[in-house]
Design a protein around this motif. Structure first.
Motif, PDB file in Angstrom:
ATOM      1  N   GLN A   1       3.401   2.473   2.238  1.00  0.00           N
ATOM      2  CA  GLN A   1       3.735   1.480   0.923  1.00  0.00           C
ATOM      3  C   GLN A   1       5.128   1.907   0.555  1.00  0.00           C
ATOM      4  OE1 GLN A   1       0.721   2.765  -1.468  1.00  0.00           O
ATOM      5  NE2 GLN A   1       1.942   3.927  -2.694  1.00  0.00           N
TER       6      GLN A   1
ATOM      7  N   GLU B   1       1.019  -5.565  -4.031  1.00  0.00           N
ATOM      8  CA  GLU B   1      -0.682  -5.331  -3.767  1.00  0.00           C
ATOM      9  C   GLU B   1      -1.166  -4.839  -4.959  1.00  0.00           C
ATOM     10  OE1 GLU B   1      -1.675  -6.393  -1.160  1.00  0.00           O
ATOM     11  OE2 GLU B   1      -3.581  -6.116  -1.383  1.00  0.00           O
TER      12      GLU B   1
ATOM     13  N   ASP C   1       2.772  -3.452  -0.289  1.00  0.00           N
ATOM     14  CA  ASP C   1       1.893  -3.292   0.901  1.00  0.00           C
ATOM     15  C   ASP C   1       2.822  -3.697   2.095  1.00  0.00           C
ATOM     16  OD1 ASP C   1       0.163  -3.040   3.006  1.00  0.00           O
ATOM     17  OD2 ASP C   1      -0.957  -4.972   2.512  1.00  0.00           O
TER      18      ASP C   1
END
Lengths: 296, 296
Positions: free
Chosen positions: B196, B231, B241
């Motif tokens: 991430q 996300e 993400d």
């Protein structure tokens, strides 16, 4: 950002030269501490601090389970601490973490607090062994407010929501309903559609924040009629579900909404009014809202 | 509120004496029209208009399927129109509705538009028969922007989102992705947690608005990397993400987020920057944000 007298802690990575320079331009008498998790942030903060001829304290942020920011691998964190210590304008002061993954009721936090203690103790030992001991260990949150002292090694906490509390905090039992100090004053503007009433408080006043992450549980609760929830919202409309209540409001009636997440509500409004009983005692402008970092 | 030259339309019930008085205090050369759905709003607007010695146009708002505000029963709406006509300071000008329940792609709106036409035609006939004919029929929205003219009887539309468009509008096919004119400039502030990247754009910059009302589809999409979604969010953190992307950002890198719901984003920021190519051509202060009705 918290300000205890002349100490300012910025628990957010000061990434971007503009941010670092702005922080470094704070008055000399301010003791500035920043939390960060990257070599880039170290380099930028070091440059800005050197240029401003000041020393900035640095916390290296660890990820202890929330998986948002923070270094999950302790050796990497130690390397960052060393890197910070190499910079003459930075002082490695300790480590920071935010236990945002602990959202249980205080009495149900045993397992997660024990895990935090174990992980943290292990990390601190490694920092000690690497000869970069942490003077400060900064953690804590509103849900862990009453039990942060049980996390071994913590020397500083940074709760925020507890200043006002909110429906989300009360819902997990981290405060009582009577501790919710901020409500949003709303006016009923329509009762034309049967079974509901509409207030002038939608997403632009309440945000669209869930309770416990679960949708469908409403976006706020009426202080005077706790059985009534803000069931759905548009930007300027909040629809109250009256199906569980015998209360039938008049158009123009005023109600107070306990918001799900008060931090967002403060950010959405220009002024917070301080009321005791029926008396308006003070008002506080919300000075730091709407401040996207100027890009130009 | 829309302002076409000297005409101002307030498509929101002016409930509360303060609101009605503020509207009535607009300069004399402004032709003011308000939409409302209650006898209380009529009485308050009439009083304020009379006191300001002006005539205010009134639309009676109908609920034609959205079930937010507006009168669902036509006889009740006709009674309101008559009530408005009795007030010397008000002029019954027509009816308003908002087809917010039509969220299909334009090509899939046939059934709902036909239903709207049928309901509206029936309502207009009843208004005619009761001798309170509507001069104006005000409806329309961004999703129905290209087909509002097919709703029989509509003489005015009030789309808003289309000014900038957004991910929600593009997702239902009511605009193209290339029509999304507003993005939120974000800086990557952490890549410490694997898989991430974290940007400085959370709920305080994007809001927590769903796409098509479905959770779990992200809160924004990167313009440069459309496979990357925001996300999850905290107040000041947006977690990207990266699992569906080969892009691996550096800390400090800037990205542009197409927000799910642009109206909320404008409300959350103090300034909108107007950029053509790489040139900052103008900036617009967002003057009307954060204005909770002063209660005191």
């Amino acid at each position: 950002m918290s300000d205890a007298g002349n100490d300012i802690l910025v628990a957010y990575p000061p990434v971007g030269a503009a941010r670092a320079e702005r922080l470094a331009a704070l008055p000399d008498h301010v003791t500035l501490t920043v939390a960060l998790d990257s070599p880039e942030a170290i380099a930028e903060m070091a440059r800005a601090a050197a240029s401003a001829e000041r020393i900035v304290n640095v916390y290296v942020e660890l990820d202890l389970g929330m998986h948002r920011v923070g270094v999950p691998v302790i050796d990497t964190a130690i390397a960052l601490a060393r890197r910070a210590r190499e910079e003459p304008s930075l002082d490695f002061a300790g480590i920071a973490f935010y236990p945002g993954h602990v959202r249980e009721a205080p009495e149900d936090q045993d397992a997660k607090l024990a895990e935090l203690s174990a992980t943290l103790t292990g990390a601190l030992r490694k920092f000690d062994a690497a000869d970069v001991s942490a003077r400060v260990v900064s953690g804590g949150s509103t849900p862990t407010l009453w039990r942060s002292h049980e996390i071994e090694g913590v020397t500083e906490i940074r709760p925020g929501t507890y200043v006002y509390n909110d429906r989300g905090t009360a819902a997990i039992g981290a405060c009582g309903w009577e501790d919710c100090a901020l409500t949003v004053l709303a006016t009923v503007i329509s009762t034309a559609v049967p079974g509901q009433a509409v207030i002038d408080t939608g997403t632009k006043a309440l945000g669209r924040e869930p309770v416990r992450g679960a949708p469908g549980e409403g976006f706020g609760m009426l202080l005077e009629h706790p059985e009534v929830l803000v069931e759905r919202m548009s930007e300027e409309h909040g629809v109250l579900d009256l199906s569980k209540s015998s209360w039938r409001p008049q158009v123009g009636e005023r109600v107070r909404v306990i918001p799900n997440h008060v931090c967002i509500v403060v950010h959405l409004n220009d002024v917070v009014y301080g009321i005791r009983g029926d008396v308006l005692e003070t008002s506080w402008p919300v000075a730091a809202r709407g401040r996207g970092e100027p890009a130009f």
